[in-house]
Design a protein around this motif. Sequence first.
Motif, PDB file in Angstrom:
ATOM      1  N   GLY A   1       0.788  -1.229   0.000  1.00  0.00           N
ATOM      2  CA  GLY A   1       0.000   0.000   0.000  1.00  0.00           C
ATOM      3  C   GLY A   1       0.814   1.269   0.000  1.00  0.00           C
ATOM      4  O   GLY A   1       0.371   2.303   0.524  1.00  0.00           O
ATOM      5  N   GLY A   2       2.027   1.210  -0.569  1.00  0.00           N
ATOM      6  CA  GLY A   2       2.855   2.415  -0.640  1.00  0.00           C
ATOM      7  C   GLY A   2       3.292   2.920   0.719  1.00  0.00           C
ATOM      8  O   GLY A   2       3.391   4.131   0.948  1.00  0.00           O
ATOM      9  N   SER A   3       3.579   1.985   1.650  1.00  0.00           N
ATOM     10  CA  SER A   3       3.991   2.371   3.005  1.00  0.00           C
ATOM     11  C   SER A   3       5.342   3.065   3.026  1.00  0.00           C
ATOM     12  O   SER A   3       5.690   3.711   4.014  1.00  0.00           O
ATOM     13  CB  SER A   3       4.063   1.128   3.916  1.00  0.00           C
ATOM     14  OG  SER A   3       2.831   0.487   3.974  1.00  0.00           O
TER      15      SER A   3
ATOM     16  N   LYS B   1       8.284   7.441  -2.578  1.00  0.00           N
ATOM     17  CA  LYS B   1       7.547   8.389  -3.419  1.00  0.00           C
ATOM     18  C   LYS B   1       7.720   7.970  -4.883  1.00  0.00           C
ATOM     19  O   LYS B   1       8.612   7.194  -5.222  1.00  0.00           O
ATOM     20  CB  LYS B   1       8.081   9.807  -3.221  1.00  0.00           C
ATOM     21  CG  LYS B   1       7.916  10.355  -1.805  1.00  0.00           C
ATOM     22  CD  LYS B   1       6.469  10.679  -1.481  1.00  0.00           C
ATOM     23  CE  LYS B   1       6.360  11.357  -0.123  1.00  0.00           C
ATOM     24  NZ  LYS B   1       4.963  11.629   0.251  1.00  0.00           N
ATOM     25  N   ARG B   2       6.858   8.500  -5.722  1.00  0.00           N
ATOM     26  CA  ARG B   2       6.919   8.241  -7.174  1.00  0.00           C
ATOM     27  C   ARG B   2       7.059   6.748  -7.456  1.00  0.00           C
ATOM     28  O   ARG B   2       7.912   6.301  -8.213  1.00  0.00           O
ATOM     29  CB  ARG B   2       8.070   9.031  -7.799  1.00  0.00           C
ATOM     30  CG  ARG B   2       7.895  10.551  -7.722  1.00  0.00           C
ATOM     31  CD  ARG B   2       9.194  11.280  -8.010  1.00  0.00           C
ATOM     32  NE  ARG B   2       9.751  10.923  -9.310  1.00  0.00           N
ATOM     33  CZ  ARG B   2      11.011  11.183  -9.683  1.00  0.00           C
ATOM     34  NH1 ARG B   2      11.829  11.804  -8.829  1.00  0.00           N
ATOM     35  NH2 ARG B   2      11.454  10.847 -10.872  1.00  0.00           N
ATOM     36  N   ILE B   3       6.198   5.971  -6.823  1.00  0.00           N
ATOM     37  CA  ILE B   3       6.208   4.518  -7.014  1.00  0.00           C
ATOM     38  C   ILE B   3       5.577   4.198  -8.368  1.00  0.00           C
ATOM     39  O   ILE B   3       4.464   4.647  -8.669  1.00  0.00           O
ATOM     40  CB  ILE B   3       5.439   3.810  -5.883  1.00  0.00           C
ATOM     41  CG1 ILE B   3       6.089   4.113  -4.526  1.00  0.00           C
ATOM     42  CG2 ILE B   3       5.385   2.302  -6.121  1.00  0.00           C
ATOM     43  CD1 ILE B   3       5.306   3.603  -3.330  1.00  0.00           C
ATOM     44  N   SER B   4       6.308   3.438  -9.165  1.00  0.00           N
ATOM     45  CA  SER B   4       5.791   3.067 -10.485  1.00  0.00           C
ATOM     46  C   SER B   4       6.045   1.586 -10.732  1.00  0.00           C
ATOM     47  O   SER B   4       6.816   0.937 -10.035  1.00  0.00           O
ATOM     48  CB  SER B   4       6.453   3.909 -11.571  1.00  0.00           C
ATOM     49  OG  SER B   4       7.857   3.678 -11.601  1.00  0.00           O
ATOM     50  N   GLY B   5       5.381   1.060 -11.756  1.00  0.00           N
ATOM     51  CA  GLY B   5       5.479  -0.360 -12.065  1.00  0.00           C
ATOM     52  C   GLY B   5       4.102  -0.993 -12.014  1.00  0.00           C
ATOM     53  O   GLY B   5       3.091  -0.336 -11.761  1.00  0.00           O
ATOM     54  N   THR B   6       4.065  -2.286 -12.231  1.00  0.00           N
ATOM     55  CA  THR B   6       2.791  -3.004 -12.293  1.00  0.00           C
ATOM     56  C   THR B   6       2.761  -4.111 -11.251  1.00  0.00           C
ATOM     57  O   THR B   6       3.719  -4.884 -11.118  1.00  0.00           O
ATOM     58  CB  THR B   6       2.587  -3.617 -13.692  1.00  0.00           C
ATOM     59  OG1 THR B   6       2.727  -2.589 -14.680  1.00  0.00           O
ATOM     60  CG2 THR B   6       1.220  -4.257 -13.816  1.00  0.00           C
ATOM     61  N   MET B   7       1.651  -4.178 -10.503  1.00  0.00           N
ATOM     62  CA  MET B   7       1.435  -5.254  -9.539  1.00  0.00           C
ATOM     63  C   MET B   7       0.185  -6.023  -9.963  1.00  0.00           C
ATOM     64  O   MET B   7      -0.888  -5.437 -10.132  1.00  0.00           O
ATOM     65  CB  MET B   7       1.263  -4.687  -8.125  1.00  0.00           C
ATOM     66  CG  MET B   7       1.094  -5.747  -7.055  1.00  0.00           C
ATOM     67  SD  MET B   7       0.770  -5.027  -5.406  1.00  0.00           S
ATOM     68  CE  MET B   7       2.313  -4.146  -5.126  1.00  0.00           C
TER      69      MET B   7
ATOM     70  N   LEU C   1      -3.395  -4.416  -9.665  1.00  0.00           N
ATOM     71  CA  LEU C   1      -3.772  -3.759  -8.411  1.00  0.00           C
ATOM     72  C   LEU C   1      -3.202  -2.351  -8.364  1.00  0.00           C
ATOM     73  O   LEU C   1      -2.085  -2.107  -8.796  1.00  0.00           O
ATOM     74  CB  LEU C   1      -3.240  -4.549  -7.212  1.00  0.00           C
ATOM     75  CG  LEU C   1      -3.658  -6.017  -7.075  1.00  0.00           C
ATOM     76  CD1 LEU C   1      -3.040  -6.617  -5.820  1.00  0.00           C
ATOM     77  CD2 LEU C   1      -5.169  -6.142  -7.029  1.00  0.00           C
ATOM     78  N   ARG C   2      -3.982  -1.450  -7.802  1.00  0.00           N
ATOM     79  CA  ARG C   2      -3.507  -0.092  -7.527  1.00  0.00           C
ATOM     80  C   ARG C   2      -3.731   0.167  -6.042  1.00  0.00           C
ATOM     81  O   ARG C   2      -4.820   0.586  -5.634  1.00  0.00           O
ATOM     82  CB  ARG C   2      -4.256   0.924  -8.396  1.00  0.00           C
ATOM     83  CG  ARG C   2      -4.019   0.704  -9.890  1.00  0.00           C
ATOM     84  CD  ARG C   2      -4.589   1.832 -10.730  1.00  0.00           C
ATOM     85  NE  ARG C   2      -4.413   1.567 -12.148  1.00  0.00           N
ATOM     86  CZ  ARG C   2      -3.287   1.794 -12.823  1.00  0.00           C
ATOM     87  NH1 ARG C   2      -2.234   2.291 -12.204  1.00  0.00           N
ATOM     88  NH2 ARG C   2      -3.210   1.526 -14.113  1.00  0.00           N
ATOM     89  N   LEU C   3      -2.708  -0.127  -5.262  1.00  0.00           N
ATOM     90  CA  LEU C   3      -2.825  -0.088  -3.805  1.00  0.00           C
ATOM     91  C   LEU C   3      -2.271   1.240  -3.292  1.00  0.00           C
ATOM     92  O   LEU C   3      -1.070   1.384  -3.069  1.00  0.00           O
ATOM     93  CB  LEU C   3      -2.064  -1.269  -3.184  1.00  0.00           C
ATOM     94  CG  LEU C   3      -2.413  -2.660  -3.759  1.00  0.00           C
ATOM     95  CD1 LEU C   3      -1.593  -3.728  -3.064  1.00  0.00           C
ATOM     96  CD2 LEU C   3      -3.903  -2.942  -3.632  1.00  0.00           C
ATOM     97  N   THR C   4      -3.145   2.193  -3.092  1.00  0.00           N
ATOM     98  CA  THR C   4      -2.714   3.531  -2.695  1.00  0.00           C
ATOM     99  C   THR C   4      -2.580   3.691  -1.181  1.00  0.00           C
ATOM    100  O   THR C   4      -2.067   4.703  -0.716  1.00  0.00           O
ATOM    101  CB  THR C   4      -3.710   4.581  -3.218  1.00  0.00           C
ATOM    102  OG1 THR C   4      -5.031   4.230  -2.787  1.00  0.00           O
ATOM    103  CG2 THR C   4      -3.666   4.636  -4.741  1.00  0.00           C
TER     104      THR C   4
ATOM    105  N   ALA D   1      -4.377  -2.625   0.466  1.00  0.00           N
ATOM    106  CA  ALA D   1      -3.517  -3.818   0.401  1.00  0.00           C
ATOM    107  C   ALA D   1      -4.141  -4.968   1.187  1.00  0.00           C
ATOM    108  O   ALA D   1      -4.204  -6.107   0.705  1.00  0.00           O
ATOM    109  CB  ALA D   1      -2.135  -3.482   0.945  1.00  0.00           C
ATOM    110  N   ILE D   2      -4.623  -4.684   2.392  1.00  0.00           N
ATOM    111  CA  ILE D   2      -5.247  -5.722   3.224  1.00  0.00           C
ATOM    112  C   ILE D   2      -6.505  -6.250   2.551  1.00  0.00           C
ATOM    113  O   ILE D   2      -6.734  -7.469   2.485  1.00  0.00           O
ATOM    114  CB  ILE D   2      -5.576  -5.159   4.622  1.00  0.00           C
ATOM    115  CG1 ILE D   2      -4.287  -4.767   5.358  1.00  0.00           C
ATOM    116  CG2 ILE D   2      -6.356  -6.177   5.449  1.00  0.00           C
ATOM    117  CD1 ILE D   2      -4.511  -4.003   6.654  1.00  0.00           C
ATOM    118  N   ASP D   3      -7.327  -5.346   2.033  1.00  0.00           N
ATOM    119  CA  ASP D   3      -8.575  -5.758   1.379  1.00  0.00           C
ATOM    120  C   ASP D   3      -8.320  -6.611   0.142  1.00  0.00           C
ATOM    121  O   ASP D   3      -9.191  -7.408  -0.258  1.00  0.00           O
ATOM    122  CB  ASP D   3      -9.395  -4.526   0.990  1.00  0.00           C
ATOM    123  CG  ASP D   3      -9.964  -3.797   2.205  1.00  0.00           C
ATOM    124  OD1 ASP D   3      -9.992  -4.407   3.302  1.00  0.00           O
ATOM    125  OD2 ASP D   3     -10.354  -2.615   2.074  1.00  0.00           O
ATOM    126  N   ASN D   4      -7.133  -6.450  -0.471  1.00  0.00           N
ATOM    127  CA  ASN D   4      -6.782  -7.245  -1.658  1.00  0.00           C
ATOM    128  C   ASN D   4      -5.934  -8.469  -1.321  1.00  0.00           C
ATOM    129  O   ASN D   4      -5.304  -9.060  -2.199  1.00  0.00           O
ATOM    130  CB  ASN D   4      -6.062  -6.370  -2.683  1.00  0.00           C
ATOM    131  CG  ASN D   4      -7.022  -5.510  -3.489  1.00  0.00           C
ATOM    132  OD1 ASN D   4      -7.611  -5.968  -4.462  1.00  0.00           O
ATOM    133  ND2 ASN D   4      -7.219  -4.269  -3.060  1.00  0.00           N
TER     134      ASN D   4
END
Length: 509
Positions: free
Chosen positions: A312-314, A317-323, A330-333, A338-341
């Motif tokens: 979840g981006g804990s 900054k400027r996190i990029s790439g594909t999950m 997933l786009r875990l902001t 993250a937990i819900d997914n």
Amino acid sequence: MTDTVLEMRNITKTFPGVKALQNVNLKVKEGEIHALMGENGAGKSTLMKVLSGVYPHGSYEGDILFKGKVCEFKDIKQSEEVGIVIIHQELALIPQLSIAENIFLGNEQAKRGIINWNDTIVRTRDLLQTVGLRESPETLISSIGVGKQQLVEIAKALSKKVKLLILDEPTAALNEEDSNNLLNLLLTFKREGITSILISHKLNEITKVADSITIIRDGQTIETLDTRKDNITEDRIIKGMVGRDLTSRYPGREAKIGEPFFEVKNWTVYHPSQQDRKVIDGVELHVRRGEIVGIAGLMGAGRTELAMSMFGGSYGKRISGTMIKDGKELRLTDVRKAIDNGIAYVTEDRKEYGLVLMDDIKRNTTLAALGKLSKWFVVDENREVVEAEWFRKQMNIKTPSILQKTGNLSGGNQQKVVLSKWIFAEPDLLILDEPTRGIDVGAKYEIYTIINRLASDGKGILMISSELPELLGMCDRIYVMNEGRITGEVPKEEATQEKLMKYMTLSRR
């Protein structure tokens, strides 16, 4: 080295509902390094807190003799006045103060209430030279790493004219180089006549430096071994600690590995404050169901930063790439997404980020997924008790009650509570960051068994560890990181410490 400098006789210490120590006896000879070993919760730290006055005279039964004299310490200050100094596992330095200020805090070089800063700086320089630090006395504690902070704590002990130095898990958070430096320093102190008591779960360190080893189990003295007379092996020490032979350090597992279900592509993360500094650079990895995947790397390789950024981006900054999970991007902001997914992260720092130490076991166990127990935003407390009690039994958490404060548990039992919390959240991918740091071999085996059970249930496990034997013993496949990049991927059957180390030191081309 024949004179007894310390003797503790029939020490008994009781907390509400728990007898932590029962008639414990300890003899330490002058000028030796004496190791104190036992499983988490065996009573090692409690015994040392009795000795150093953290638990004052009158709060325990038994006698303490130091240099032949009976001691009745009312507080730490009294024990330090006779030369007994303890360095706790959690360092007690103030980050906002300088090295010099920390070393002489409470022991100021003052006359008529005015601090002599020239004398303070000169003495600090001498102490830093003794422990092998080149930093300026004016350097802030927040500007140096954990390894150097540990040496500052030792310098602080030396400033108090220490005769008996107690170190509680001094290398738990250190890398191999810093650990070796600290152990060599203890050997230097030994040659200078300083006696040390060393608490550690790292068996290789104990066998390297200890002259004697006292083993405590379930709050009682089991035996004292003399390494100068006997050939003491790690297996011999383990038998004393756990009360049985541990034929294997790692439980067996019949791996049933499925298809890849989690994948990260071209994952890049920048530093949170230095936003032009790339911390994670184009990482690609995947995890199959039922698979335990290791992540190896030296300190600063980017392992924790990678794990936290995916959760979840804990971090960063400027996190990029594909999950991708189960074929879906997933786009875990944030952490909740993250937990819900179905993604969980067991942090390496359980005390700071993994637990609410002032809260009880029950609430810590259910904290990550209270929604499962809630209706109309009200938690069903009866169900919460049932769930927490089930985890207490399943995870073998040693506690008289789930209402016990989590901060009162041993390190191994705290780790089981952290694992319970995330297992209760029912993740598909469990990221474990140093899951056995500061835990004894018996508790480690239990944690390994839990990890294997989760993998057998079809969970995917990403396991970060600084202990290469642990990765080799537990993982089906190992990624190796250096300078924020994946430098190698090694299957279990090809993995050796030498091959992993080669990839761990592989620099950017």
